[in-house]
Design a protein around this motif. Structure first.
Motif, PDB file in Angstrom:
ATOM      1  N   MET B 134       0.821  -1.208   0.000  1.00 19.83           N
ATOM      2  CA  MET B 134       0.000   0.000   0.000  1.00 19.83           C
ATOM      3  C   MET B 134       0.859   1.264   0.000  1.00 19.83           C
ATOM      4  SD  MET B 134      -3.384  -1.010   2.192  1.00 19.83           S
ATOM      5  CE  MET B 134      -2.588  -1.358   3.752  1.00 19.83           C
ATOM      6  N   THR B 135       2.036   1.173   0.622  1.00 15.46           N
ATOM      7  CA  THR B 135       2.972   2.299   0.562  1.00 15.46           C
ATOM      8  C   THR B 135       3.368   2.570  -0.889  1.00 15.46           C
ATOM      9  OG1 THR B 135       3.806   1.873   2.789  1.00 15.46           O
ATOM     10  CG2 THR B 135       5.264   3.085   1.298  1.00 15.46           C
ATOM     11  N   ILE B 279       2.553   6.093   5.310  1.00 10.54           N
ATOM     12  CA  ILE B 279       1.408   5.292   4.879  1.00 10.54           C
ATOM     13  C   ILE B 279       0.213   5.435   5.825  1.00 10.54           C
ATOM     14  CG2 ILE B 279       2.349   3.223   6.004  1.00 10.54           C
ATOM     15  CD1 ILE B 279       0.227   3.387   2.772  1.00 10.54           C
ATOM     16  N   ILE B 280       0.465   5.669   7.109  1.00 11.26           N
ATOM     17  CA  ILE B 280      -0.670   5.712   8.040  1.00 11.26           C
ATOM     18  C   ILE B 280      -1.625   6.871   7.750  1.00 11.26           C
ATOM     19  CG2 ILE B 280       0.425   4.459   9.926  1.00 11.26           C
ATOM     20  CD1 ILE B 280       1.208   7.069  11.198  1.00 11.26           C
ATOM     21  N   ASP B 281      -1.166   7.860   6.971  1.00  8.02           N
ATOM     22  CA  ASP B 281      -2.082   8.947   6.612  1.00  8.02           C
ATOM     23  C   ASP B 281      -3.176   8.484   5.658  1.00  8.02           C
ATOM     24  OD1 ASP B 281      -0.554  10.667   8.129  1.00  8.02           O
ATOM     25  OD2 ASP B 281       0.677  11.310   6.436  1.00  8.02           O
ATOM     26  N   SER B 284      -7.703   5.528   5.793  1.00 10.68           N
ATOM     27  CA  SER B 284      -9.105   5.459   5.358  1.00 10.68           C
ATOM     28  C   SER B 284      -9.235   4.849   3.965  1.00 10.68           C
ATOM     29  CB  SER B 284      -9.734   6.855   5.368  1.00 10.68           C
ATOM     30  OG  SER B 284      -9.133   7.660   4.376  1.00 10.68           O
ATOM     31  N   ARG B 285      -8.144   4.826   3.220  1.00 13.73           N
ATOM     32  CA  ARG B 285      -8.184   4.260   1.872  1.00 13.73           C
ATOM     33  C   ARG B 285      -7.497   2.898   1.784  1.00 13.73           C
ATOM     34  NH1 ARG B 285      -6.177   8.588  -2.306  1.00 13.73           N
ATOM     35  NH2 ARG B 285      -6.648   6.832  -3.697  1.00 13.73           N
ATOM     36  N   ALA B 291      -7.587  -4.037  -1.974  1.00 14.67           N
ATOM     37  CA  ALA B 291      -8.387  -4.726  -2.988  1.00 14.67           C
ATOM     38  C   ALA B 291      -7.708  -4.666  -4.353  1.00 14.67           C
ATOM     39  CB  ALA B 291      -9.781  -4.099  -3.055  1.00 14.67           C
ATOM     40  N   ALA B 292      -7.209  -3.495  -4.711  1.00 18.86           N
ATOM     41  CA  ALA B 292      -6.544  -3.358  -6.008  1.00 18.86           C
ATOM     42  C   ALA B 292      -5.303  -4.242  -6.075  1.00 18.86           C
ATOM     43  CB  ALA B 292      -6.179  -1.892  -6.252  1.00 18.86           C
TER      44      ALA B 292
END
Lengths: 341, 341
Positions: B134-135, B279-281, B284-285, B291-292
């Protein structure tokens, strides 16, 4: 002086380290006949800007280098004394890159003039309402994105760009701290320019002073100097800080670029942004910026200082003043008076 | 091993320079009784991430430091074996900051678990679909803003974050060059991950290779390493380049931060942007990103490597592998298997 003989400062050699008057050569040359579309400009004021130091290097940048033997490139305000271009009538006052010389042939290459609005003091288009003022305007407003109550730090704060950037941030409702060299400049920042505080980098520990004056961190750092002062600012960034990378005068005369900031990782930790810009990218918006700045100066909301030396023969020495910090405000050289034509 | 005795790695001292196994202490401690709302997690996989090195320092950052004598903080995937929290049933597989230990009490402080979707391989939530993936996702897409045809350079390109960032840029239609250490990693980048080229920083002149492989400059530089490789990238920026400041592993074990990049002024000349993020910002996403990434991995559009060591007793040595570059892909430690509960 005949209007057909021109006194010019040529770039004689690439500077090694600190720029020196010996890097230039003073010559007398006849003015060529004007071709159709050309016009003769007599320079009245020559502008000195730190970015000129970069143009003296033999390296690619946002403009080509000045070739050895060419007239040194710089901005001037001048008056059209002859014209074969109907858009530039005799007598017109204009500003452009007319170079470190008395006379210039306009209408070719970079040598294009922009007429100066009637009633504008002759020096303003070179400073507070010109490229340095507009650099401050776009840098602070577009990249800095100041919000009321934010803390703004400006280096080179007594200089032509920094002083305007700092005052624009004040107009936007920010708390503004300026960094400058020496008590005279710092007093001007606090007493005349209305900044909330000034740091004298020549006598104070800049990082400690930033921490004391900006205990919640710096939201916007407008950087004109790079080097250790940039590092001190990076150590004190607030969350989501913006670093407006305008210039890095502390390194312009170094033969090798000095090491960059050790505190760069703080940009990650604080989710900050460092962004560079060049004023020529905003050329389509120059009229907006010049109008806003002119109004602010006329209303006394922005004050400015000019350091006006005199005489074309003193151009190189005047240029060097920028890098020794001798200039108080915008560095200019007066080389003529307008005449009725 | 009894479920009531926990084996834990505590932070024994602040590292001086390179992190060492001797900075940790291995202890056996009883598990306290669970309070209401708490649950017991048995760790299955421990994740090692460069950012943990920063948590070992006694300085403010985006999270508080790990206190001396506390269990070393890290992400894990575990299984709930006891629960006094109805939201976390026995048997639930979850991921969270459950630390460098066999057992963890969830439900307090940073110790909150996110259930892992059924059918997801146990290791993915720690890597390719977890924080490192995610990062890469947010850093590349949100800060990098890749456009088809652009040239993207990624350092740490064989690592957990860099490899995903590079492949996302490929999916966005960019030309992607990766920088990694050693022929094995470079071969994986070119042959498995589908990058256009790889640079081996251990055996090649990085700046020369970037210039040769990116003759029109680098539009996006995704930086995981800082130091001399960042400097080489800055020397080769394209106009309006974006530098995604994700990490700086080259300096994490230096007692004093190393000098920053000499080529920082090129950010001005190229009107570039350097931006940091954590990344913690984007919490919410996270569902969108996970999923992507999960879909891309399942479809084979993103490949990934995992370096799985075994045994809780080997945790510190496994952590050190990150900084010596021994890991091939995401560094993990297997400490247990899920059981039917």
């Amino acid at each position: 002086m005949s209007d057909r003989v021109n006194r010019q400062w040529l770039l004689a050699r690439r500077p090694q380290g600190m720029v020196s008057p010996a890097d230039f050569e003073f010559v007398e040359r006849p003015i060529p006949e004007l071709a159709e579309g050309e016009y003769l400009v007599r320079n009245l004021y020559i502008s000195f800007d730190p970015t000129m130091r970069g143009w003296m290097e033999d390296r690619e940048s946002y403009m080509p280098p000045v070739a050895l033997g060419d007239v040194m490139r710089c901005s001037t305000v001048g008056q059209v004394t002859e014209s074969k271009n109907p858009a530039y009538a005799r007598g017109t006052i204009l500003t452009g890159l007319f170079g470190m010389q008395e006379l210039a042939v306009g209408g070719q290459g970079f040598m294009h003039g922009t007429p100066v609005a009637e009633g504008t003091p002759l020096t303003w288009p070179l400073g507070v309402t010109g490229l340095t003022g507009m650099t401050a305007y776009f840098g602070m407003l577009e990249l800095g994105e100041p919000k009321p109550g934010e803390t703004v730090l400006v280096s080179g704060a007594a200089g032509a760009t920094g002083s305007v950037a700092a005052q624009i941030a004040k107009l936007e409702g920010c708390r503004v701290v300026g960094i400058a060299g020496g008590p005279e400049k710092c007093a001007w920042l606090e007493k005349e320019a209305g900044l909330d505080a000034a740091i004298d980098y020549k006598s104070e520990n800049v990082e400690e002073r930033i921490r004391a004056l900006c205990p919640d961190g710096v939201d916007i750092y407008f950087d004109n100097v790079a080097g250790p002062i940039l590092d001190a600012a990076l150590a004190n960034l607030a969350l989501r800080a913006r670093v407006v990378m305008c210039g890095g005068i502390s390194g312009y005369n170094e033969e090798k670029p000095p090491p960059g900031p050790q505190n760069l990782m703080n940009v990650i930790i604080q989710r900050a942004r460092m962004e560079g810009f060049i004023i020529i990218d905003y050329v389509s918006r120059f009229p907006e910026a010049a109008a806003a700045l002119t109004q602010w100066v006329r209303e006394g909301k922005i004050v400015h200082q000019e350091d006006v030396q005199v005489g074309i023969e003193n151009a190189p020495e005047t240029f060097v003043r920028l890098f020794t910090g001798q200039n108080l405000g915008k560095q200019l050289l007066k080389v003529g008076d307008p005449v009725d034509l």
